[in-house]
Write an enzyme that holds these catalytic residues in place. Structure first.
Site, PDB file in Angstrom:
ATOM      1  N   GLY A 116       0.723  -1.267  -0.016  1.00  0.00           N
ATOM      2  CA  GLY A 116      -0.047  -0.004   0.000  1.00  0.00           C
ATOM      3  C   GLY A 116       0.980   1.226  -0.086  1.00  0.00           C
ATOM      4  O   GLY A 116       0.782   2.071  -0.931  1.00  0.00           O
ATOM      5  N   ILE A 138       5.323  -7.909   7.972  1.00  0.00           N
ATOM      6  CA  ILE A 138       5.476  -9.340   8.475  1.00  0.00           C
ATOM      7  C   ILE A 138       4.910 -10.353   7.513  1.00  0.00           C
ATOM      8  O   ILE A 138       5.495 -11.783   7.623  1.00  0.00           O
ATOM      9  CB  ILE A 138       4.963  -9.444  10.018  1.00  0.00           C
ATOM     10  CG1 ILE A 138       3.201  -9.486   9.661  1.00  0.00           C
ATOM     11  CG2 ILE A 138       5.348  -8.469  10.925  1.00  0.00           C
ATOM     12  CD1 ILE A 138       2.647 -10.115  10.917  1.00  0.00           C
ATOM     13  N   ASP A 139       4.335 -10.103   6.633  1.00  0.00           N
ATOM     14  CA  ASP A 139       3.570 -10.885   5.772  1.00  0.00           C
ATOM     15  C   ASP A 139       4.555 -11.623   4.628  1.00  0.00           C
ATOM     16  O   ASP A 139       4.191 -12.758   4.122  1.00  0.00           O
ATOM     17  CB  ASP A 139       2.340 -10.569   4.877  1.00  0.00           C
ATOM     18  CG  ASP A 139       1.110 -10.336   6.230  1.00  0.00           C
ATOM     19  OD1 ASP A 139       1.246 -10.708   7.381  1.00  0.00           O
ATOM     20  OD2 ASP A 139       0.102 -10.035   5.571  1.00  0.00           O
ATOM     21  N   MET A 181      -1.161 -14.538  11.026  1.00  0.00           N
ATOM     22  CA  MET A 181      -1.550 -13.617   9.989  1.00  0.00           C
ATOM     23  C   MET A 181      -1.162 -13.956   8.718  1.00  0.00           C
ATOM     24  O   MET A 181      -0.296 -14.992   8.441  1.00  0.00           O
ATOM     25  CB  MET A 181      -0.857 -12.194  10.397  1.00  0.00           C
ATOM     26  CG  MET A 181      -1.498 -11.420  11.512  1.00  0.00           C
ATOM     27  SD  MET A 181      -1.001  -9.686  11.860  1.00  0.00           S
ATOM     28  CE  MET A 181      -2.010  -9.100  12.982  1.00  0.00           C
ATOM     29  N   GLN A 285       2.237 -11.151  16.808  1.00  0.00           N
ATOM     30  CA  GLN A 285       3.374 -11.357  15.790  1.00  0.00           C
ATOM     31  C   GLN A 285       3.758 -10.128  15.056  1.00  0.00           C
ATOM     32  O   GLN A 285       4.927 -10.002  14.616  1.00  0.00           O
ATOM     33  CB  GLN A 285       2.482 -12.247  14.619  1.00  0.00           C
ATOM     34  CG  GLN A 285       1.954 -13.614  14.852  1.00  0.00           C
ATOM     35  CD  GLN A 285       0.998 -13.741  14.122  1.00  0.00           C
ATOM     36  OE1 GLN A 285       1.171 -14.472  12.826  1.00  0.00           O
ATOM     37  NE2 GLN A 285      -0.454 -13.450  14.173  1.00  0.00           N
TER      38      GLN A 285
HETATM   39  O1  F6P Z   1      -0.618  -6.558   6.593  1.00  0.00           O
HETATM   40  C1  F6P Z   1      -0.109  -7.079   7.646  1.00  0.00           C
HETATM   41  C2  F6P Z   1      -0.984  -7.847   8.613  1.00  0.00           C
HETATM   42  O2  F6P Z   1      -0.208  -8.402   9.199  1.00  0.00           O
HETATM   43  C3  F6P Z   1      -1.948  -8.680   7.791  1.00  0.00           C
HETATM   44  O3  F6P Z   1      -1.662  -9.987   7.757  1.00  0.00           O
HETATM   45  C4  F6P Z   1      -3.252  -8.535   8.832  1.00  0.00           C
HETATM   46  O4  F6P Z   1      -4.270  -8.867   8.179  1.00  0.00           O
HETATM   47  C5  F6P Z   1      -2.972  -7.101   9.132  1.00  0.00           C
HETATM   48  O5  F6P Z   1      -1.744  -6.725   9.237  1.00  0.00           O
HETATM   49  C6  F6P Z   1      -3.788  -6.571  10.260  1.00  0.00           C
HETATM   50  O6  F6P Z   1      -3.436  -5.340  10.709  1.00  0.00           O
HETATM   51  P1  F6P Z   1      -4.282  -4.308  11.524  1.00  0.00           P
HETATM   52  O7  F6P Z   1      -4.929  -5.081  12.499  1.00  0.00           O
HETATM   53  O8  F6P Z   1      -3.254  -3.334  11.885  1.00  0.00           O
HETATM   54  O9  F6P Z   1      -5.351  -3.800  10.534  1.00  0.00           O
END
Ligand code: F6P
Length: 359
Positions: A116, A138-139, A181, A285
């Protein structure tokens, strides 16, 4: 030379190590550094821009989070304007951002973020801003780089949890389904599941069938292994269905995923009669101290980003292409999101070891 740093999107362990390395590398060149708080909010009058000196980054390299803070609702091209009645509109504030940078005499920006943020960086670059990208998630789902910092820390956290779940699952002859995640990419589930010796790994790239998962659980049961561990990415989908949502997102936020582990655990219990439990590992995580691998990678990225500014590689992203850190055009990175390759050796080896992907 006056440069600025911004951290955007979900945080990842290692952000502070990037900031520290970039600031120290820049300061040693005689440059000035500004930290833009909360994504780009600092440049848009909704937060601050602060001077970053060697003193301000002292002792932060091993800390999780980001001293600049971050937001996943700060896209300057689709910027939220909250009204007192609770409603929210979105407007394009990219010109304000560019003006804000000019007013502060900023020559170049290092944007540290995932897909993004890199997309935003590219659009700002198209409007003439001098930007260098640093991949973060982290993904591990950013193309062009072998890995992103934060991923190793997240996998370690997940493996630690799997190790702990093993002992309790075995004591109780239970099936435990752990959700990690991974919105679109299953790298955390795959790597932690393989390293933690899970029995079932479910990832967004491979739609699963509950019957296949139950078959694996029962095959183990019949072989005298009365417990099983299943690791599932939050974005994994049962064949013919979509991802599970949980909770209400705020305007401008991506839908919140979650709940797939609980659903799978219930179905396994119904179909096998075995006692099941589930948990969501969640933001654990994303938190905590980065591993040494992530600290090193983040530090190399920070140093390389400053070198990229020196080389005027506007619109480029630093990336790990082992054993080197290279610069690649953000445009190329954005063409194809990174996903688990189904023919990759990690998947082949997992299958060879008898791990089920539910397919
Ligand atoms: O984009 C990274 C990530 O770890 C995704 O796997 C997860 O869906 C998202 O962040 C959750 O992030 P938040 O709770 O900050 O919206």
């Amino acid at each position: 030379m006056r440069i600025a740093l911004s951290t955007g999107g979900g945080d990842a362990p290692g952000l502070n190590a990037v900031i520290r390395a970039a600031v120290l590398s820049a300061v040693r060149r005689g440059w000035e550094v500004i930290g833009i708080k909360r994504g780009y909010a600092g440049l848009l009058g909704d937060d601050q821009c602060i001077p970053l000196t060697a003193e301000s980054v002292r002792g932060i390299g091993h800390l999780g989070g980001t001293i600049l803070r971050t937001t996943n609702r700060g896209n300057p091209f689709h910027y939220p304007v909250n009204h007192t009645d609770g409603t929210c509109d979105f407007i394009d504030r990219s010109d304000d951002l560019i003006q804000g940078a000019k007013d502060l005499g900023i020559d170049a920006i290092i944007s540290i973020g995932g897909d993004g943020s890199l997309g935003i960086a590219q659009r700002l670059c198209d409007k003439g801003m001098k930007i260098i990208g640093v991949p973060k998630t982290i993904d591990n789902d950013v193309s062009g780089t072998v890995t992103t910092f934060g991923f190793d820390t997240a996998v370690n956290t997940a493996v630690d949890a799997i190790d702990k779940l093993h002992t309790t699952a075995e004591s109780h002859d239970r099936v435990i389904v752990m959700e990690v995640m991974g919105r679109h990419a299953g790298f955390i589930a795959l790597h932690s599941g393989l390293a933690g010796t899970a029995d079932v790994i479910l990832i967004p790239e491979i739609p699963y069938s509950v019957e296949k998962v139950c078959a694996k659980v029962m095959a183990r049961h019949n072989a005298g292994r009365h417990f099983s561990i299943c690791v599932v990415a939050e974005g994994a989908c049962e064949q013919g269905t979509g991802p599970r949502m949980r909770g209400k997102s705020l305007p401008g936020e991506a839908p919140r995923l979650g709940g797939v582990a609980e659903e799978i655990a219930q179905k396994i219990q119904e179909q096998t009669g075995k006692e099941c439990r589930s948990l969501i590992l969640g933001h654990l995580q994303r938190g905590g101290q980065p591993t040494s691998y992530d600290r090193l990678l983040a530090t190399r990225f920070g140093g390389a980003a400053v070198e990229a500014i020196e080389a005027e590689k506007w619109g480029y992203m630093v990336a790990l292409q082992t054993p080197h850190i290279v610069c690649i055009p953000i445009k190329e990175v954005l063409k194809q999101p990174k996903r688990v390759e189904l023919t990759h050796d990690t998947v082949r080896t997992a299958r060879a070891l008898g791990i089920s992907f539910g397919d």
